[in-house]
Write an enzyme that holds these catalytic residues in place. Structure first.
Site, mmCIF file in Angstrom:
data_model
loop_
_atom_site.group_PDB
_atom_site.id
_atom_site.type_symbol
_atom_site.label_atom_id
_atom_site.label_comp_id
_atom_site.label_asym_id
_atom_site.label_seq_id
_atom_site.Cartn_x
_atom_site.Cartn_y
_atom_site.Cartn_z
ATOM 1 N N ASP A 51 -34.595 -38.081 -19.445
ATOM 2 C CA ASP A 51 -33.280 -38.720 -19.401
ATOM 3 C C ASP A 51 -32.827 -38.921 -17.958
ATOM 4 O O ASP A 51 -33.249 -38.181 -17.060
ATOM 5 C CB ASP A 51 -32.248 -37.862 -20.138
ATOM 6 N N TYR A 79 -39.528 -26.382 -19.117
ATOM 7 C CA TYR A 79 -38.276 -26.871 -18.540
ATOM 8 C C TYR A 79 -37.461 -25.721 -17.973
ATOM 9 O O TYR A 79 -37.494 -24.592 -18.477
ATOM 10 C CB TYR A 79 -37.424 -27.575 -19.603
ATOM 11 N N ASP A 93 -24.751 -33.060 -23.689
ATOM 12 C CA ASP A 93 -25.015 -32.830 -22.269
ATOM 13 C C ASP A 93 -23.756 -33.132 -21.464
ATOM 14 O O ASP A 93 -22.680 -33.397 -22.027
ATOM 15 C CB ASP A 93 -26.210 -33.651 -21.777
ATOM 16 N N ARG A 184 -31.553 -30.433 -25.264
ATOM 17 C CA ARG A 184 -30.092 -30.464 -25.442
ATOM 18 C C ARG A 184 -29.722 -29.919 -26.822
ATOM 19 O O ARG A 184 -28.705 -29.243 -26.971
ATOM 20 C CB ARG A 184 -29.560 -31.877 -25.228
#
Length: 318
Positions: A51, A79, A93, A184
């Site tokens: 993203d 991540y 987010d 997310r």
């Protein structure tokens, strides 16, 4: 006065993998197009969308390496995720509007327990604000139009979640997971388990299969380099398959392999192998071994093989 004619930049064959540290604010495709222009590359593609609000490892495949891009897409990822506790948003987010604020009263033990509850195989419903397509359009197009689309839950695997840092209203996690995991969504679910809600405040991808952020370069670094320096940043097309067992062939067998001819060899059966000629960097392609027989699955062309000696082989990143 008429505008000056646009100068067409000549393209060139480029073969290899660039590990880009994608900056904040760019889409993955925007980053790809910028790098492709810098390299003047004929053919390129990225290996998994990040993203615009996410940063970190974005492997870019050029030329022959695009044949192995799917391996990166299917690989496990890692991540570094920062959760903002106590606030839920419309997008999950920091880009969304605030939906609810709640007090935060958690300790290290509760955070660790909440994270542990999601380790293993779980089901996730893809968020509306995602690039997943429905009838040819990404879900975020529907979300922006106020349309909610029914989505089926998907099975993903969370290999581990480690707490890296914690403050009063933020938690930073190191998450190792399978492809298709929505961090997310995981952040929201952990927030709900803690009873205070949460959204994803920041996200940085650190690994993709055998590829790591520590070997990545930034867009700004690439822009300051000349063409030779940029080429030196490329890994060989075998980089996405560095975790596969290696098979090395003599000249005659290498030629037959590149022609698609099956070869018998003394090697354990394996679903995936990377195959080389006698030269250390002469990557020929991918294959599988069944009942002692080497069968090609993805082959480089002789021209592509000849272009590889200047690239860095997979062995150097293991």
């Amino acid at each position: 006065m008429s505008a000056a004619p646009r100068v067409r930049v000549p393209r060139r064959p480029v073969h290899g993998v660039l590990l880009l540290d994608k900056p904040l604010g760019l889409t993955s495709n925007d980053a790809l197009q910028k790098v492709k222009r810098l390299y003047r590359a004929e053919k390129a593609g990225h290996t998994g969308t990040l993203d615009p609000l996410a940063t970190g490892l974005l492997p870019l495949c050029f030329g022959a390496a695009t044949k192995f891009a799917q391996v990166c897409l299917d690989a496990d990822k890692r991540y570094r995720a920062t959760l903002a506790l106590g606030t839920t948003t419309s997008t999950g987010d920091a880009e969304g509007t605030v939906l609810r604020e709640r007090p935060v009263d958690v300790d290290d033990a509760r955070v660790a327990a909440a994270c542990a509850a999601f380790v293993g195989t779980i089901e996730q419903v893809p968020p509306m604000h995602s690039a997943l397509k429905h009838e040819g359009r990404p879900l975020y197009d529907y979300a922006r139009a106020g349309v909610d689309v029914a989505r089926e839950a998907r099975r993903v695997t969370i290999h581990s979640i480690d707490v890296v840092a914690r403050a009063d209203r933020t938690v930073t996690l190191d998450v190792a997971c399978s492809k298709g995991t929505y961090i997310r969504t995981l952040a929201e679910e952990i927030g709900e388990r803690l009873g205070c809600g949460a959204h994803l405040a920041a996200l940085r991808r650190t690994t993709s299969g055998p590829l790591s952020l520590e070997h990545a370069v930034t867009l700004e670094q690439l822009e300051r380099m000349d063409e030779a320096e940029r080429d030196a940043c490329l890994l060989s097309p075998d980089a996405p398959v560095a975790h596969w067992p290696a098979v090395r062939l003599a000249d005659a067998d290498a030629g037959r392999f590149l022609s698609g001819v099956r070869r018998r060899l003394a090697h354990p059966d394996a679903p995936n192998v990377r195959v080389y000629g006698p030269d250390p960097n002469a990557f020929l392609g991918g294959g599988r071994i069944v009942a002692g027989e080497l069968i090609s699955t993805r082959l480089l062309s002789p021209l592509e093989v000849a272009a590889l000696p200047s690239a860095t082989s997979a062995a150097s990143i293991r």
